[in-house]
Design an enzyme around this catalytic site. Structure first.
Site, PDB file in Angstrom:
ATOM      1  N   CYS A 188      -2.332  -0.383   7.320  1.00  0.00           N
ATOM      2  CA  CYS A 188      -1.505   1.012   7.339  1.00  0.00           C
ATOM      3  C   CYS A 188      -1.647   1.671   8.468  1.00  0.00           C
ATOM      4  O   CYS A 188      -0.822   2.215   9.065  1.00  0.00           O
ATOM      5  CB  CYS A 188      -1.899   1.641   6.134  1.00  0.00           C
ATOM      6  SG  CYS A 188      -1.525   1.023   4.727  1.00  0.00           S
ATOM      7  N   HIS A 247       0.848  -1.393   0.081  1.00  0.00           N
ATOM      8  CA  HIS A 247       0.070   0.077   0.028  1.00  0.00           C
ATOM      9  C   HIS A 247       0.893   1.286   0.108  1.00  0.00           C
ATOM     10  O   HIS A 247       1.924   1.277   0.553  1.00  0.00           O
ATOM     11  CB  HIS A 247      -0.769  -0.104   1.149  1.00  0.00           C
ATOM     12  CG  HIS A 247      -2.004  -0.959   1.199  1.00  0.00           C
ATOM     13  ND1 HIS A 247      -3.065  -1.098   2.202  1.00  0.00           N
ATOM     14  CD2 HIS A 247      -2.317  -2.152   0.466  1.00  0.00           C
ATOM     15  CE1 HIS A 247      -3.834  -2.041   1.802  1.00  0.00           C
ATOM     16  NE2 HIS A 247      -3.024  -2.956   0.919  1.00  0.00           N
ATOM     17  N   GLU A 297       1.094   3.639   1.853  1.00  0.00           N
ATOM     18  CA  GLU A 297       1.532   4.297   3.188  1.00  0.00           C
ATOM     19  C   GLU A 297       2.459   3.431   3.604  1.00  0.00           C
ATOM     20  O   GLU A 297       3.594   3.915   4.124  1.00  0.00           O
ATOM     21  CB  GLU A 297       0.527   4.127   4.250  1.00  0.00           C
ATOM     22  CG  GLU A 297      -0.834   4.918   3.984  1.00  0.00           C
ATOM     23  CD  GLU A 297      -1.936   4.259   3.280  1.00  0.00           C
ATOM     24  OE1 GLU A 297      -3.102   4.415   3.619  1.00  0.00           O
ATOM     25  OE2 GLU A 297      -1.704   3.378   2.401  1.00  0.00           O
ATOM     26  N   CYS A 341      -6.093   1.881   5.802  1.00  0.00           N
ATOM     27  CA  CYS A 341      -6.769   0.679   6.210  1.00  0.00           C
ATOM     28  C   CYS A 341      -6.023   0.279   7.740  1.00  0.00           C
ATOM     29  O   CYS A 341      -5.120   1.179   8.091  1.00  0.00           O
ATOM     30  CB  CYS A 341      -6.487  -0.376   5.077  1.00  0.00           C
ATOM     31  SG  CYS A 341      -4.714  -1.024   5.175  1.00  0.00           S
TER      32      CYS A 341
END
Length: 164
Positions: free
Chosen positions: A95, A62, A64, A92
């Protein structure tokens, strides 16, 4: 630091647009230094990334997560206490957990994620009372632009799947 939240969110949006071009869910992230440290002045970008899950075939890729790794490398410390993270979509749970572990004190996001949000929408990871570290949260920065990017991506994806 003279630049505002919208300035940095626009940079995160540019990252999200790169993700979209590569067929990834358009989520972009920027991490800035909030204090001069190790060759980085306050306001300088020390991490920037976009989702790369499909490209890397990695469920943890992801925006992040990648930006946190870059920022830690840039400052030479896993503790990102003098930073601010900008992301186009609410982090999410995974993260958000990484953000807490990295000690990032401020998270700024564009659009909430009512299905998977780890900041406030579904889970309260960033400010869970059982955790030692908590984050200040700023939400809704350039929300409409961030939402439109996601909606356009998924609309196009549905059209492709339906053969239109």
């Amino acid at each position: 630091m003279t630049k505002d939240h919208k300035y940095y969110m626009r940079l995160a949006i540019k990252q999200a647009e790169l993700a979209k071009e590569k067929g990834e869910v358009p989520n972009g992230c920027i991490i800035i230094s909030t204090k001069s440290r190790n060759d980085h002045s306050a306001g300088s970008i020390i991490g920037r990334a976009y989702n790369q899950v499909e490209m890397l075939r990695d469920p943890t890729a992801h925006a992040e997560m990648i930006a946190i790794t870059q920022a830690a490398s840039a400052i030479g410390d896993w503790r990102l206490t003098d930073t601010m993270l900008y992301v186009t979509k609410e982090p999410c749970a995974m993260c958000a957990g990484a953000i807490v572990l990295a000690r990032i004190p401020v998270v700024v996001y564009g659009v909430p994620d009512p299905q998977r949000g780890g900041a406030v929408s579904v889970f309260n990871v960033l400010n869970h009372p059982a955790l030692i570290h908590r984050c200040d949260i700023v939400s809704g920065i350039l929300e409409e632009e961030c939402r439109a990017l996601l909606q356009d991506f998924f609309r196009e994806r549905r059209l492709e799947q339906n053969g239109n």
